[in-house]
Design a protein around this motif. Structure first.
Motif, PDB file in Angstrom:
ATOM      1  N   ALA A  39       5.926 -14.883 -79.159  1.00  0.00           N
ATOM      2  CA  ALA A  39       5.101 -16.018 -79.580  1.00  0.00           C
ATOM      3  C   ALA A  39       3.751 -15.583 -80.132  1.00  0.00           C
ATOM      4  O   ALA A  39       3.252 -16.159 -81.100  1.00  0.00           O
ATOM      5  N   ILE A  40       3.162 -14.550 -79.546  1.00  0.00           N
ATOM      6  CA  ILE A  40       1.811 -14.120 -79.951  1.00  0.00           C
ATOM      7  C   ILE A  40       1.850 -13.037 -81.022  1.00  0.00           C
ATOM      8  O   ILE A  40       1.047 -13.054 -81.963  1.00  0.00           O
TER       9      ILE A  40
ATOM     10  N   LEU B 281       5.603 -16.126 -86.649  1.00  0.00           N
ATOM     11  CA  LEU B 281       6.387 -16.654 -87.773  1.00  0.00           C
ATOM     12  C   LEU B 281       7.897 -16.546 -87.525  1.00  0.00           C
ATOM     13  O   LEU B 281       8.675 -17.329 -88.073  1.00  0.00           O
ATOM     14  N   LEU B 282       8.288 -15.571 -86.711  1.00  0.00           N
ATOM     15  CA  LEU B 282       9.709 -15.370 -86.412  1.00  0.00           C
ATOM     16  C   LEU B 282      10.101 -15.956 -85.052  1.00  0.00           C
ATOM     17  O   LEU B 282      11.247 -15.772 -84.602  1.00  0.00           O
ATOM     18  N   TYR B 283       9.173 -16.660 -84.417  1.00  0.00           N
ATOM     19  CA  TYR B 283       9.394 -17.128 -83.044  1.00  0.00           C
ATOM     20  C   TYR B 283      10.611 -18.048 -82.922  1.00  0.00           C
ATOM     21  O   TYR B 283      11.467 -17.852 -82.060  1.00  0.00           O
TER      22      TYR B 283
END
Length: 312
Positions: A125-126, A130-132
């Motif tokens: 997430a951090i 963008l790929l989360y």
């Protein structure tokens, strides 16, 4: 559970947390309060996540699973523990003892790997926002949670099978408030060398591997946070992660102290104190840690209260 035919002991007596009579009632009230808070906190967290649509994200999917694990393994341990404070003899049958041991191990091993899964979720997430959504899809999260429970079931089955091979023929007083591996092995009439080796190997795997995943995740997370220019953004990221890290430190610290040492050097009284942290304190603290410092949870609670007021 399979009954041992060669075991002469058909029931055990749990000695409890302490033998000091003046402490029995205060400790009963204390741990009853802790258990009620644990049930209310974890059950409340699960219900809140289920009812709040904006909490239907991977992070809260893992959190609801963690709450379920905490609720279950606290329920496996604490009610029987409370009996020891009010009963002259807290008796538990051999079958009940093995069953309690099995389910305790299922949930405590599952919690180790669930905390690692949550750390990986925060890392994605951090560090890769963008790929989360792609990386942490519903299917991936489901497989991860399934793997977590699988680890717990397999690990508990191995430990329990090894314990079923142990003979108990004389002593039946377990110097603990629940059926744990070390206190049971102390009562064995035959050699427990294999049990000790299995315990150390699986404990190392179930503690070191999740700890390594968590540490690596947080090293990358902290490095990513330090690159955030916005003070507000940096504070928000630290706030989200620090709550998880504090829960992890308490849980793994007390667990490692208990299980990553040979039976010959383990301290009985210190072992009991250490066990209190991961069996009763951590399950109570987790809902508080994840809710008190979480804006999304507070927002969901407010919306739920407002919705109920409107319907009333």
């Amino acid at each position: 559970m399979v009954e041992r035919n060669d075991s002469m002991v058909t029931e055990f007596i749990l000695s409890g947390l302490t033998d000091q009579q003046e402490l029995q009632l205060p400790l009963f009230l204390l741990f009853l309060g802790i258990y009620l808070l644990t049930v209310l906190g974890n059950l409340g967290m699960i219900i809140l996540i289920v009812l709040s649509s904006h909490l239907h994200t991977p992070m809260y999917f893992f959190l609801s699973s963690l709450s379920f694990i905490d609720l279950c393994y606290s329920t496996v341990i604490t009610p029987k523990m409370l009996v020891s404070f009010v009963a002259k003899k807290n008796i538990i049958s051999y079958q009940e003892c093995v069953t309690q041991l099995y389910f305790f191990l299922v949930f405590v091993i599952s919690e180790c790997h669930m905390l690692a899964a949550m750390a990986y979720d925060r890392y994605v997430a951090i560090c890769n926002p963008l790929l989360y959504n792609v990386t942490m899809s519903y299917q991936v999260c489901s497989w991860m949670v399934g793997g977590v429970y699988g680890m717990g079931i397999i690990g508990a089955a191995v430990h329990t099978f090894c314990m079923l091979r142990v003979a108990f023929c004389k002593a039946n007083i377990i110097n603990h408030y629940f059926c744990d591996l070390f206190p049971l092995m102390e009562l064995a009439c035959n050699s427990t060398f294999i049990n000790e080796v299995v315990l150390l190997c699986l404990s190392a795997f179930n503690i070191f591997i999740p700890t390594l995943i968590i540490l690596c995740s947080y090293i990358f997370i902290i490095a990513s946070i330090l690159r955030i220019k916005s003070t507000e953004g940096r504070f928000k990221a630290f706030s989200t992660c620090s709550s998880h890290f504090s829960a992890v430190a308490i849980f793994f610290g007390s667990l490692a102290f208990m299980y990553l040492q040979p039976l010959s050097v383990s301290s009985k009284d210190k072992g009991k104190v250490s066990s209190v942290f991961y069996t009763t304190i951590v399950p109570m603290l987790n809902p508080m840690i994840y809710s008190l410092r979480n804006r999304d949870v507070k927002l969901a609670l407010n919306k739920l209260f407002l919705k109920n007021k409107i319907h009333v």
